[in-house]
Design a protein around this motif. Structure first.
Motif, PDB file in Angstrom:
ATOM      1  N   THR A 260       8.529  -6.817  -5.490  1.00  0.00           N
ATOM      2  CA  THR A 260       7.206  -6.209  -5.306  1.00  0.00           C
ATOM      3  C   THR A 260       6.980  -5.854  -3.840  1.00  0.00           C
ATOM      4  O   THR A 260       6.401  -4.804  -3.529  1.00  0.00           O
ATOM      5  N   TYR A 261       7.433  -6.703  -2.937  1.00  0.00           N
ATOM      6  CA  TYR A 261       7.358  -6.387  -1.511  1.00  0.00           C
ATOM      7  C   TYR A 261       8.053  -5.051  -1.236  1.00  0.00           C
ATOM      8  O   TYR A 261       7.530  -4.193  -0.502  1.00  0.00           O
ATOM      9  N   GLY A 262       9.249  -4.892  -1.817  1.00  0.00           N
ATOM     10  CA  GLY A 262       9.992  -3.659  -1.601  1.00  0.00           C
ATOM     11  C   GLY A 262       9.259  -2.445  -2.123  1.00  0.00           C
ATOM     12  O   GLY A 262       9.252  -1.378  -1.489  1.00  0.00           O
ATOM     13  N   GLU A 263       8.601  -2.589  -3.281  1.00  0.00           N
ATOM     14  CA  GLU A 263       7.859  -1.472  -3.863  1.00  0.00           C
ATOM     15  C   GLU A 263       6.653  -1.101  -2.999  1.00  0.00           C
ATOM     16  O   GLU A 263       6.363   0.076  -2.782  1.00  0.00           O
ATOM     17  N   VAL A 264       5.957  -2.126  -2.498  1.00  0.00           N
ATOM     18  CA  VAL A 264       4.811  -1.865  -1.624  1.00  0.00           C
ATOM     19  C   VAL A 264       5.283  -1.208  -0.328  1.00  0.00           C
ATOM     20  O   VAL A 264       4.704  -0.218   0.138  1.00  0.00           O
ATOM     21  N   GLY A 265       6.356  -1.757   0.247  1.00  0.00           N
ATOM     22  CA  GLY A 265       6.876  -1.193   1.487  1.00  0.00           C
ATOM     23  C   GLY A 265       7.313   0.252   1.326  1.00  0.00           C
ATOM     24  O   GLY A 265       7.053   1.098   2.194  1.00  0.00           O
ATOM     25  N   ALA A 266       7.961   0.562   0.194  1.00  0.00           N
ATOM     26  CA  ALA A 266       8.398   1.940  -0.051  1.00  0.00           C
ATOM     27  C   ALA A 266       7.196   2.869  -0.170  1.00  0.00           C
ATOM     28  O   ALA A 266       7.220   4.004   0.324  1.00  0.00           O
ATOM     29  N   TRP A 267       6.143   2.389  -0.839  1.00  0.00           N
ATOM     30  CA  TRP A 267       4.934   3.203  -0.976  1.00  0.00           C
ATOM     31  C   TRP A 267       4.301   3.472   0.393  1.00  0.00           C
ATOM     32  O   TRP A 267       3.901   4.591   0.703  1.00  0.00           O
ATOM     33  N   VAL A 268       4.255   2.431   1.217  1.00  0.00           N
ATOM     34  CA  VAL A 268       3.653   2.580   2.549  1.00  0.00           C
ATOM     35  C   VAL A 268       4.453   3.565   3.389  1.00  0.00           C
ATOM     36  O   VAL A 268       3.886   4.442   4.052  1.00  0.00           O
ATOM     37  N   VAL A 269       5.773   3.451   3.363  1.00  0.00           N
ATOM     38  CA  VAL A 269       6.613   4.370   4.129  1.00  0.00           C
ATOM     39  C   VAL A 269       6.446   5.801   3.629  1.00  0.00           C
ATOM     40  O   VAL A 269       6.346   6.747   4.414  1.00  0.00           O
ATOM     41  N   ALA A 270       6.408   5.967   2.310  1.00  0.00           N
ATOM     42  CA  ALA A 270       6.263   7.307   1.733  1.00  0.00           C
ATOM     43  C   ALA A 270       4.949   7.955   2.142  1.00  0.00           C
ATOM     44  O   ALA A 270       4.856   9.184   2.261  1.00  0.00           O
ATOM     45  N   ASN A 271       3.934   7.127   2.379  1.00  0.00           N
ATOM     46  CA  ASN A 271       2.627   7.652   2.753  1.00  0.00           C
ATOM     47  C   ASN A 271       2.377   7.600   4.251  1.00  0.00           C
ATOM     48  O   ASN A 271       1.275   7.901   4.709  1.00  0.00           O
ATOM     49  N   ALA A 272       3.421   7.189   5.012  1.00  0.00           N
ATOM     50  CA  ALA A 272       3.352   7.176   6.479  1.00  0.00           C
ATOM     51  C   ALA A 272       2.139   6.418   6.994  1.00  0.00           C
ATOM     52  O   ALA A 272       1.428   6.878   7.875  1.00  0.00           O
ATOM     53  N   LEU A 273       1.919   5.238   6.438  1.00  0.00           N
ATOM     54  CA  LEU A 273       0.725   4.476   6.805  1.00  0.00           C
ATOM     55  C   LEU A 273       1.031   3.169   7.525  1.00  0.00           C
ATOM     56  O   LEU A 273       0.129   2.480   7.976  1.00  0.00           O
ATOM     57  N   SER A 274       2.293   2.800   7.629  1.00  0.00           N
ATOM     58  CA  SER A 274       2.637   1.466   8.082  1.00  0.00           C
ATOM     59  C   SER A 274       2.315   1.244   9.557  1.00  0.00           C
ATOM     60  O   SER A 274       2.490   2.135  10.394  1.00  0.00           O
TER      61      SER A 274
END
Length: 271
Positions: free
Chosen positions: A218-232
């Motif tokens: 789940t961490y990986g899925e959240v991290g991928a979503w954040v990177v895809a949305n350039a929000l991190s």
């Protein structure tokens, strides 16, 4: 004249190969009753058959040779039982880890995994009672259990939801700052428990369902979503334990919110 059982006969009686019997002899687990000084032939007594069968069963359970030797050398039945029980508990733990790994692999290898739902949430500044320390990644679970028990004992009247704040270094180098907390309007200072003001933060939040053996997925899925949305942004990860071991022993009911720090954004939930 030899009266014992030859190693071949003993092998057939015990279903242990000659090679295995030789290995047990070399390891000191099962020493033949007699070894011919001139030929080196091994001979076994009939009363060694039960011992061989016990060794066979223990080795089938992957009991280490040193532990097998301790079991055989211990006359006290209670001590023997404790040694066997300790190993069985270890096997059960290994089985649980294997099952968890299988579940994670099935989830990762699913042809069309269900997309994780991510909500961007503004979390206000909050006062909490906390326990914190620098902790090794391998020790986090045991440290968390002790810290949460101390918080529960100190804040006996709280009905709030517990949470944790995990420094980036914990995941990057295997050791970092960890803080677990319970909400409190007037946090006490007692033992390791002390007041902390958690700053306001913007988080990308997703809920992990079930035990924590595959929470990294789940961490990986959240991290991928954040990177895809350039929000991190840099900052510690937060977890909120909506339902956990304090609430139920049924791990299928556990719900853990993972909060990944992000830039402030306009609007409400995004997926």
């Amino acid at each position: 004249m030899q009266t014992g059982l030859s190693i071949g006969d003993f092998a057939r009686l015990t279903h242990l190969s000659v090679r295995t019997l030789r290995r047990y002899h070399e390891a000191g687990l099962l020493v033949p009753a007699e070894v011919d000084g001139s030929t080196g032939y091994r001979y076994y007594a009939a009363d060694q058959i039960p011992t061989a069968q016990v060794i066979h069963r223990l080795r089938d359970l992957d009991v280490p040779r040193a532990t097998v030797r301790r079991i055989l050398d211990t006359a006290d039945t209670t001590t023997r039982s404790e040694l066997v029980a300790a190993h069985l508990q270890h096997l059960e733990s290994e089985l649980d880890r294997t099952r968890a790994a299988v579940r994670s692999l099935r989830r990762l290898l699913a042809p069309e995994p269900a997309p994780v739902h991510v909500e961007v949430r503004s979390v206000p500044r909050v006062s909490v009672a906390a326990v914190e320390d620098d902790v090794a990644l391998d020790d986090v679970l045991s440290w968390y259990a002790g810290a949460m028990a101390e918080l529960d004992a100190t804040l006996t009247d709280t009905g709030g939801t517990p949470g944790g704040v995990y420094d980036n270094a914990l995941f990057e180098v295997g050791r970092g700052h960890v803080l677990v907390h319970l909400p409190s309007d007037d946090p006490p200072t007692r033992g390791r428990v002390h007041p902390v003001e958690l700053p306001a933060v913007e988080l990308a939040v997703a809920t992990h369902v079930g035990d924590h053996d595959d929470i990294d997925v789940t961490y990986g899925e959240v991290g991928a979503w954040v990177v895809a949305n350039a929000l991190s942004v840099a900052g510690p990860v937060r977890e909120t334990y909506l339902v956990g071991p304090r609430d139920t022993a049924d791990v299928s009911q556990w719900r853990t919110e993972i909060g990944w720090p992000v830039f402030a954004v306009a609007g409400s939930a995004r997926t």
